[in-house]
Design a protein around this motif. Structure first.
Motif: not given
Ligand SMILES: [Mg+2]
Length: 309
Positions: A100-102, A105-107, A258-260
């Motif tokens: 959902s960034t690069l 989708q969510e693999v 989880n990126d925060l």
């Molecule tokens: Mg993500």
């Protein structure tokens, strides 16, 4: 006196002058005795920088908090606060989340579709990305649901389904040409993260490893330490050391809770079309359609981005 840049980026094709004037007015109104706007710079028809000064010595986070109502008050314009210093543009390390960034989708959901558990996995992913669940626990639960899936014959098929987010190849190329190092740190899986690393010519990747039995089936477990928020943050610091770049010149881009931690550790952090809780907690939010808009946040003009200068 502290100096900041407030970058306004329209979601549509144009940022009208009235919108810029309105935002400038709101910024000054948030602390009339303290804040002045000294100048503006047009970056493109969609983006403009406002250069602001505030009395006293405050950091980006506090200035952003002061402008909370301005930032949250515009649905079709992202209002981004950066410290006006040399690190704003001189980025030397960009770290990206993958799912959902690069890519769109969510693999794990693509894999789950083959196991017939897409809905259950999607529900857990949503809650984890909105910071309602501990990431490690959410990954454990989701991977457990995939147990027994014959994965070895599916890797190539799933890779073909991965769709790179609009603007990502152009952004990566531009940053690389400027000498910036690029990495993907994913709470997803290494087979796919390394595939995306190769597609985009990134310098580093790290992700989780699915355990597969001797018959090529998923065991429902991962191997080794989990790549969670803490791990992304620690890895970002390790990369700064490895590439010999100051942490202030690093930037983390992601959409999930989880990126925060890594966004907080990095010199700057960008919540890319993120969940509402993440948008609020991140150093800034960007909810546009193309990731090349990140270059406006760094202060590049359209002419510079397209090599016309
Ligand atoms: Mg993500």
């Amino acid at each position: 006196m502290s100096k900041f840049v407030v970058t306004c980026i329209a979601h549509g094709e144009k940022l009208p002058q009235e919108a810029i004037d309105q935002i400038a007015k709101e910024i000054v109104k948030s602390s009339p005795q303290e804040i002045t706007i000294n100048s503006t710079k047009k970056l493109s028809t969609r983006a403009t920088d406002l250069f602001a000064e505030i009395t006293g010595s405050i950091v980006q986070k506090d200035f952003k908090n002061k402008l909370a109502s301005v930032i949250e008050g515009h649905d079709d314009v992202d209002v981004i606060v950066s410290a006006d210093n040399e690190y704003r543009q001189a980025k030397e390390l960009f770290v990206f989340d993958m799912d959902s960034t690069l890519i769109y989708q969510e693999v794990i959901e693509l894999i789950a579709a083959y196991a017939g558990v897409e809905e259950q996995v999607h529900e857990i992913t949503e809650r984890a990305m909105n910071n309602e669940l501990d990431f490690k626990e959410s990954l454990r639960e989701r991977v457990k649901l995939l147990k027994g899936l014959q994965i070895d014959t599916l890797y190539d098929e799933i890779k073909q389904k991965l769709e790179i987010t609009k603007g990502v190849p152009e952004l990566c190329k531009f940053l690389h040409d400027k000498g910036c190092k690029l990495a993907v740190l994913s709470g997803g899986f290494i087979q796919f993260a390394s595939f995306i690393k190769d597609q985009l010519n990134l310098d580093f990747c790290k992700a989780n490893l699915l355990e597969v039995d001797t018959e090529g089936k998923l065991t429902g477990k991962t191997l080794g330490a989990t790549v969670d928020g803490q791990c992304k943050s620690e890895t970002l610091l390790q990369l700064c050391a490895e590439f010999k770049v100051p942490v202030e010149s690093s930037c983390m881009v992601g959409d999930g809770g989880n990126d925060l931690p890594a966004m907080g550790t990095a010199g700057f952090g960008i919540a890319w079309n993120a969940k509402p809780k993440v948008q609020k907690a991140a150093p800034c939010k960007l909810n546009t359609k193309s990731m090349t808009d990140i270059l406006y946040i760094l202060g590049y003009t359209d002419d510079e981005i397209h090599g016309r200068q």
